[in-house]
Design a protein around this motif. Structure first.
Motif, PDB file in Angstrom:
ATOM      1  N   GLU A  46     -13.174   1.529  10.077  1.00 47.16           N
ATOM      2  CA  GLU A  46     -12.847   2.352  11.271  1.00 47.16           C
ATOM      3  C   GLU A  46     -11.520   3.061  10.811  1.00 47.16           C
ATOM      4  O   GLU A  46     -10.630   2.228  10.777  1.00 47.16           O
ATOM      5  N   TRP A  47     -11.213   4.374  10.739  1.00 46.34           N
ATOM      6  CA  TRP A  47      -9.959   4.732  10.534  1.00 46.34           C
ATOM      7  C   TRP A  47      -9.207   4.550  11.782  1.00 46.34           C
ATOM      8  O   TRP A  47      -9.620   5.187  13.112  1.00 46.34           O
ATOM      9  N   VAL A  48      -8.025   4.061  11.768  1.00 41.86           N
ATOM     10  CA  VAL A  48      -6.917   3.948  12.897  1.00 41.86           C
ATOM     11  C   VAL A  48      -5.901   4.838  13.002  1.00 41.86           C
ATOM     12  O   VAL A  48      -5.838   5.505  14.017  1.00 41.86           O
ATOM     13  N   SER A  49      -5.185   5.043  12.020  1.00 39.74           N
ATOM     14  CA  SER A  49      -4.055   5.981  11.852  1.00 39.74           C
ATOM     15  C   SER A  49      -3.346   6.021  10.683  1.00 39.74           C
ATOM     16  O   SER A  49      -3.798   5.463   9.758  1.00 39.74           O
ATOM     17  N   THR A  50      -2.949   7.523  10.472  1.00 37.07           N
ATOM     18  CA  THR A  50      -2.382   7.906   9.193  1.00 37.07           C
ATOM     19  C   THR A  50      -0.828   8.244   9.479  1.00 37.07           C
ATOM     20  O   THR A  50      -0.564   9.121  10.447  1.00 37.07           O
ATOM     21  N   ILE A  51      -0.049   8.111   8.471  1.00 38.23           N
ATOM     22  CA  ILE A  51       1.357   8.623   8.743  1.00 38.23           C
ATOM     23  C   ILE A  51       1.574   9.313   7.011  1.00 38.23           C
ATOM     24  O   ILE A  51       1.086   8.837   6.072  1.00 38.23           O
ATOM     25  N   SER A  52       2.256  10.561   7.071  1.00 40.66           N
ATOM     26  CA  SER A  52       2.417  11.227   6.255  1.00 40.66           C
ATOM     27  C   SER A  52       3.683  10.650   5.087  1.00 40.66           C
ATOM     28  O   SER A  52       4.197   9.613   5.578  1.00 40.66           O
ATOM     29  N   SER A  53       3.873  11.043   3.794  1.00 41.18           N
ATOM     30  CA  SER A  53       4.649  10.212   3.024  1.00 41.18           C
ATOM     31  C   SER A  53       6.071  10.103   3.608  1.00 41.18           C
ATOM     32  O   SER A  53       6.856   9.061   3.363  1.00 41.18           O
ATOM     33  N   SER A  99      -3.195   6.660   0.278  1.00 40.20           N
ATOM     34  CA  SER A  99      -3.824   7.831  -0.367  1.00 40.20           C
ATOM     35  C   SER A  99      -2.942   8.830  -0.703  1.00 40.20           C
ATOM     36  O   SER A  99      -1.687   8.896  -0.359  1.00 40.20           O
ATOM     37  N   MET A 100      -3.263   9.797  -1.540  1.00 40.96           N
ATOM     38  CA  MET A 100      -2.363  10.812  -2.269  1.00 40.96           C
ATOM     39  C   MET A 100      -2.358  12.159  -1.466  1.00 40.96           C
ATOM     40  O   MET A 100      -1.559  12.787  -1.446  1.00 40.96           O
ATOM     41  N   VAL A 101      -3.593  12.217  -0.556  1.00 43.87           N
ATOM     42  CA  VAL A 101      -3.667  13.326   0.362  1.00 43.87           C
ATOM     43  C   VAL A 101      -3.970  12.585   1.667  1.00 43.87           C
ATOM     44  O   VAL A 101      -4.333  11.371   1.936  1.00 43.87           O
ATOM     45  N   TYR A 102      -3.877  13.568   2.438  1.00 38.37           N
ATOM     46  CA  TYR A 102      -4.304  13.183   3.839  1.00 38.37           C
ATOM     47  C   TYR A 102      -5.797  12.637   3.832  1.00 38.37           C
ATOM     48  O   TYR A 102      -6.658  13.525   3.541  1.00 38.37           O
ATOM     49  N   PRO A 103      -6.156  11.481   4.348  1.00 37.93           N
ATOM     50  CA  PRO A 103      -7.392  11.093   3.904  1.00 37.93           C
ATOM     51  C   PRO A 103      -8.589  11.730   4.879  1.00 37.93           C
ATOM     52  O   PRO A 103      -8.579  11.388   5.959  1.00 37.93           O
ATOM     53  N   LEU A 104      -9.566  12.187   4.159  1.00 36.26           N
ATOM     54  CA  LEU A 104     -10.528  13.025   5.185  1.00 36.26           C
ATOM     55  C   LEU A 104     -11.762  12.130   5.032  1.00 36.26           C
ATOM     56  O   LEU A 104     -12.825  12.300   5.951  1.00 36.26           O
ATOM     57  N   ASP A 105     -11.968  11.170   3.814  1.00 33.74           N
ATOM     58  CA  ASP A 105     -13.032  10.343   3.631  1.00 33.74           C
ATOM     59  C   ASP A 105     -12.682   9.226   3.024  1.00 33.74           C
ATOM     60  O   ASP A 105     -11.660   8.972   2.327  1.00 33.74           O
ATOM     61  N   ASP A 108     -10.843   9.149  -0.290  1.00 34.82           N
ATOM     62  CA  ASP A 108      -9.435   9.459  -0.568  1.00 34.82           C
ATOM     63  C   ASP A 108      -8.555   8.228  -0.616  1.00 34.82           C
ATOM     64  O   ASP A 108      -7.439   8.411  -1.080  1.00 34.82           O
ATOM     65  N   TYR A 109      -9.146   6.870  -0.354  1.00 36.26           N
ATOM     66  CA  TYR A 109      -8.211   6.087  -0.131  1.00 36.26           C
ATOM     67  C   TYR A 109      -7.836   5.621  -1.566  1.00 36.26           C
ATOM     68  O   TYR A 109      -8.969   5.089  -2.611  1.00 36.26           O
ATOM     69  N   VAL A 110      -6.728   5.009  -2.272  1.00 32.15           N
ATOM     70  CA  VAL A 110      -6.538   4.710  -3.446  1.00 32.15           C
ATOM     71  C   VAL A 110      -6.259   2.895  -3.643  1.00 32.15           C
ATOM     72  O   VAL A 110      -7.008   2.443  -4.252  1.00 32.15           O
ATOM     73  N   HIS A 111      -5.736   2.409  -2.774  1.00 28.06           N
ATOM     74  CA  HIS A 111      -5.415   0.963  -2.554  1.00 28.06           C
ATOM     75  C   HIS A 111      -5.683   0.632  -1.077  1.00 28.06           C
ATOM     76  O   HIS A 111      -5.416   1.212  -0.295  1.00 28.06           O
ATOM     77  N   LEU A 112      -5.923  -0.689  -1.105  1.00 30.85           N
ATOM     78  CA  LEU A 112      -6.591  -1.181   0.214  1.00 30.85           C
ATOM     79  C   LEU A 112      -6.016  -2.739   0.193  1.00 30.85           C
ATOM     80  O   LEU A 112      -6.206  -3.151  -0.675  1.00 30.85           O
ATOM     81  N   GLY A 113      -5.358  -3.019   1.224  1.00 33.92           N
ATOM     82  CA  GLY A 113      -4.895  -4.289   1.332  1.00 33.92           C
ATOM     83  C   GLY A 113      -5.957  -5.567   1.526  1.00 33.92           C
ATOM     84  O   GLY A 113      -7.055  -5.160   1.442  1.00 33.92           O
ATOM     85  N   GLN A 114      -5.589  -6.830   1.833  1.00 41.49           N
ATOM     86  CA  GLN A 114      -6.656  -7.752   1.894  1.00 41.49           C
ATOM     87  C   GLN A 114      -6.791  -7.882   3.588  1.00 41.49           C
ATOM     88  O   GLN A 114      -7.649  -8.676   3.895  1.00 41.49           O
ATOM     89  N   GLY A 115      -6.042  -7.300   4.536  1.00 43.13           N
ATOM     90  CA  GLY A 115      -6.308  -7.480   5.701  1.00 43.13           C
ATOM     91  C   GLY A 115      -5.575  -8.533   6.625  1.00 43.13           C
ATOM     92  O   GLY A 115      -5.122  -9.538   5.936  1.00 43.13           O
TER      93      GLY A 115
END
Length: 122
Positions: A46-53, A99-105, A108-115
């Motif tokens: 589930e997407w929670v939040s995004t912040i620009s570069s 993500s390199m762009v605002y993630p719409l899908d 779009d995610y490039v790297h993901l942590g382990q949580g």
């Protein structure tokens, strides 16, 4: 190599607060959007939040709007998620993602942590 290390999770009572951190390395942090996602066992991400570069734009999912705040420090290559007024339904494994762009899908995610696990319970 790319590394995303989340921390700050734990057990908290309803109404409490936690601050998650995600320390990044191995890539140009300041060039990427950063997001927080969460996953409840048996359910999808589930997407929670995004912040620009540069930190100038922030968006939040409806379930957390007004309670969570995303921020970043490009000098420390770290993104944060301040979580206030926590509810039992916020219990999940929280991931940071790039993500390199605002993630719409999810693609779009490039790297993901382990949580890092957040558990909200009396």
């Amino acid at each position: 190599q790319v590394r995303l290390q989340e921390s700050g999770g734990g057990l908290v009572q309803p109404g409490g607060s936690l601050r998650l951190s995600c320390a990044a390395s191995g890539f140009t942090f300041s060039s990427y959007y950063m997001s927080w996602l969460r996953q409840i066992p048996g359910q999808g991400l589930e997407w929670v939040s995004t912040i620009s570069s540069d930190g100038s734009n922030r968006d939040y999912g409806d379930p957390v709007k007004g309670r969570f705040t995303i921020s970043r420090d490009n000098t420390k290559n770290t993104v944060y998620l301040q979580m206030n007024s926590l509810k039992s339904e916020d219990t999940a494994l929280y991931y940071c993602a790039t993500s390199m762009v605002y993630p719409l899908d999810s693609s779009d995610y490039v790297h993901l942590g382990q949580g890092t696990q957040v558990t909200v319970s009396p």
